[in-house]
Design a protein around this motif. Structure first.
Motif, mmCIF file in Angstrom:
data_model
loop_
_atom_site.group_PDB
_atom_site.id
_atom_site.type_symbol
_atom_site.label_atom_id
_atom_site.label_comp_id
_atom_site.label_asym_id
_atom_site.label_seq_id
_atom_site.Cartn_x
_atom_site.Cartn_y
_atom_site.Cartn_z
ATOM 1 N N ALA A 22 -29.424 -34.330 -92.614
ATOM 2 C CA ALA A 22 -29.479 -33.611 -91.340
ATOM 3 C C ALA A 22 -29.012 -34.509 -90.197
ATOM 4 C CB ALA A 22 -30.898 -33.114 -91.083
ATOM 5 N N GLU A 23 -29.477 -35.748 -90.189
ATOM 6 C CA GLU A 23 -29.059 -36.687 -89.143
ATOM 7 C C GLU A 23 -27.550 -36.913 -89.187
ATOM 8 O OE1 GLU A 23 -31.454 -40.143 -89.876
ATOM 9 O OE2 GLU A 23 -33.230 -39.246 -88.968
ATOM 10 N N ARG A 24 -27.019 -37.076 -90.369
ATOM 11 C CA ARG A 24 -25.577 -37.307 -90.534
ATOM 12 C C ARG A 24 -24.757 -36.111 -90.067
ATOM 13 N NH1 ARG A 24 -23.007 -38.630 -96.392
ATOM 14 N NH2 ARG A 24 -21.055 -37.569 -96.021
ATOM 15 N N MET A 25 -25.287 -34.903 -90.272
ATOM 16 C CA MET A 25 -24.563 -33.698 -89.881
ATOM 17 C C MET A 25 -24.902 -33.245 -88.455
ATOM 18 S SD MET A 25 -24.426 -31.566 -93.398
ATOM 19 C CE MET A 25 -22.923 -30.728 -92.902
ATOM 20 N N HIS A 26 -25.811 -33.976 -87.811
ATOM 21 C CA HIS A 26 -26.217 -33.669 -86.436
ATOM 22 C C HIS A 26 -26.838 -32.279 -86.316
ATOM 23 C CE1 HIS A 26 -24.186 -37.328 -85.268
ATOM 24 N NE2 HIS A 26 -23.108 -36.893 -85.914
ATOM 25 N N VAL A 27 -27.709 -31.961 -87.275
ATOM 26 C CA VAL A 27 -28.447 -30.696 -87.267
ATOM 27 C C VAL A 27 -29.897 -30.992 -87.605
ATOM 28 C CG1 VAL A 27 -26.425 -29.319 -87.939
ATOM 29 C CG2 VAL A 27 -27.954 -30.197 -89.697
ATOM 30 N N SER A 28 -30.748 -29.985 -87.497
ATOM 31 C CA SER A 28 -32.151 -30.176 -87.852
ATOM 32 C C SER A 28 -32.320 -30.153 -89.366
ATOM 33 C CB SER A 28 -33.020 -29.084 -87.225
ATOM 34 O OG SER A 28 -32.783 -27.842 -87.869
ATOM 35 N N GLN A 29 -33.393 -30.764 -89.820
ATOM 36 C CA GLN A 29 -33.700 -30.759 -91.247
ATOM 37 C C GLN A 29 -33.913 -29.324 -91.730
ATOM 38 O OE1 GLN A 29 -36.713 -33.564 -92.351
ATOM 39 N NE2 GLN A 29 -37.105 -32.581 -94.303
ATOM 40 N N GLN A 30 -34.496 -28.513 -90.887
ATOM 41 C CA GLN A 30 -34.713 -27.106 -91.218
ATOM 42 C C GLN A 30 -33.373 -26.400 -91.456
ATOM 43 O OE1 GLN A 30 -36.869 -24.902 -88.278
ATOM 44 N NE2 GLN A 30 -36.810 -23.018 -89.431
ATOM 45 N N SER A 31 -32.388 -26.710 -90.647
ATOM 46 C CA SER A 31 -31.063 -26.102 -90.824
ATOM 47 C C SER A 31 -30.466 -26.457 -92.174
ATOM 48 C CB SER A 31 -30.107 -26.564 -89.723
ATOM 49 O OG SER A 31 -30.515 -26.059 -88.481
ATOM 50 N N VAL A 32 -30.650 -27.693 -92.595
ATOM 51 C CA VAL A 32 -30.134 -28.109 -93.898
ATOM 52 C C VAL A 32 -30.810 -27.286 -94.993
ATOM 53 C CG1 VAL A 32 -29.978 -29.991 -95.574
ATOM 54 C CG2 VAL A 32 -29.537 -30.435 -93.164
ATOM 55 N N GLY A 33 -32.127 -27.185 -94.919
ATOM 56 C CA GLY A 33 -32.857 -26.412 -95.917
ATOM 57 C C GLY A 33 -32.421 -24.960 -95.965
ATOM 58 N N GLU A 34 -32.192 -24.388 -94.808
ATOM 59 C CA GLU A 34 -31.764 -22.986 -94.747
ATOM 60 C C GLU A 34 -30.353 -22.802 -95.304
ATOM 61 O OE1 GLU A 34 -32.234 -21.956 -90.657
ATOM 62 O OE2 GLU A 34 -34.408 -21.841 -90.802
ATOM 63 N N GLN A 35 -29.510 -23.783 -95.104
ATOM 64 C CA GLN A 35 -28.125 -23.661 -95.567
ATOM 65 C C GLN A 35 -27.981 -23.894 -97.061
ATOM 66 O OE1 GLN A 35 -25.310 -22.592 -94.013
ATOM 67 N NE2 GLN A 35 -26.735 -21.996 -92.424
ATOM 68 N N ILE A 36 -29.005 -24.423 -97.688
ATOM 69 C CA ILE A 36 -28.937 -24.649 -99.131
ATOM 70 C C ILE A 36 -29.279 -23.337 -99.836
ATOM 71 C CG2 ILE A 36 -29.721 -26.134 -101.040
ATOM 72 C CD1 ILE A 36 -28.340 -27.770 -99.012
ATOM 73 N N ARG A 37 -28.830 -22.253 -99.275
ATOM 74 C CA ARG A 37 -29.022 -20.932 -99.876
ATOM 75 C C ARG A 37 -28.274 -20.801 -101.192
ATOM 76 N NH1 ARG A 37 -27.609 -17.251 -94.855
ATOM 77 N NH2 ARG A 37 -26.989 -19.228 -94.022
ATOM 78 N N LEU A 38 -27.353 -21.676 -101.415
ATOM 79 C CA LEU A 38 -26.568 -21.648 -102.638
ATOM 80 C C LEU A 38 -27.491 -21.661 -103.854
ATOM 81 C CD1 LEU A 38 -23.809 -21.778 -103.989
ATOM 82 C CD2 LEU A 38 -23.888 -24.259 -103.738
ATOM 83 N N GLU A 39 -28.597 -22.359 -103.739
ATOM 84 C CA GLU A 39 -29.561 -22.399 -104.849
ATOM 85 C C GLU A 39 -30.054 -20.996 -105.183
ATOM 86 O OE1 GLU A 39 -31.838 -26.611 -104.823
ATOM 87 O OE2 GLU A 39 -32.449 -25.228 -103.246
ATOM 88 N N ARG A 40 -30.357 -20.237 -104.169
ATOM 89 C CA ARG A 40 -30.830 -18.868 -104.403
ATOM 90 C C ARG A 40 -29.737 -17.991 -104.997
ATOM 91 N NH1 ARG A 40 -33.314 -17.833 -98.687
ATOM 92 N NH2 ARG A 40 -32.579 -19.912 -98.315
ATOM 93 N N GLU A 41 -28.526 -18.174 -104.532
ATOM 94 C CA GLU A 41 -27.410 -17.390 -105.053
ATOM 95 C C GLU A 41 -27.155 -17.698 -106.526
ATOM 96 O OE1 GLU A 41 -23.934 -17.801 -102.586
ATOM 97 O OE2 GLU A 41 -25.102 -17.488 -100.767
ATOM 98 N N LEU A 42 -27.327 -18.970 -106.896
ATOM 99 C CA LEU A 42 -27.110 -19.373 -108.280
ATOM 100 C C LEU A 42 -28.330 -19.096 -109.158
ATOM 101 C CD1 LEU A 42 -25.364 -22.828 -107.735
ATOM 102 C CD2 LEU A 42 -24.298 -20.680 -108.425
ATOM 103 N N GLY A 43 -29.481 -18.977 -108.518
ATOM 104 C CA GLY A 43 -30.713 -18.766 -109.273
ATOM 105 C C GLY A 43 -31.204 -20.027 -109.961
#
Length: 55
Positions: A22-43
Motif C-alpha cells: 500500500a505504501e509503495r502504491m501510495h494508497v491505503s492498506q484497505q484499498s489494497v485489500g479491496e482490490q485483491i478481488r481477483l481472489e474472489r473471482e478465481l474462488g
C-alpha cells in the motif's frame, strides 16, 4: 479482471506485505485489500495471510 487489480496482486507478491504494498502504491492498506478481488473471482486464495501481514 482489470489491469489495476493485477498491479495490486503483483505488488503484494513482491513486497510480501499488504502495508508495504500500500505504501509503495501510495494508497491505503484497505484499498489494497479491496482490490485483491481477483481472489474472489478465481474462488481461491492467492496469498497466505498471517498476523504480521496485516501490520
Amino acid at each position: 479482471m482489470e489491469l489495476r487489480q493485477l498491479e495490486y496482486v503483483l505488488t503484494v507478491a513482491e513486497e510480501l506485505h499488504f502495508r508495504r504494498a500500500a505504501e509503495r502504491m501510495h494508497v491505503s492498506q484497505q484499498s489494497v485489500g479491496e482490490q485483491i478481488r481477483l481472489e474472489r473471482e478465481l474462488g481461491a486464495a492467492l496469498f497466505a495471510r498471517t498476523a504480521s501481514a496485516w501490520r
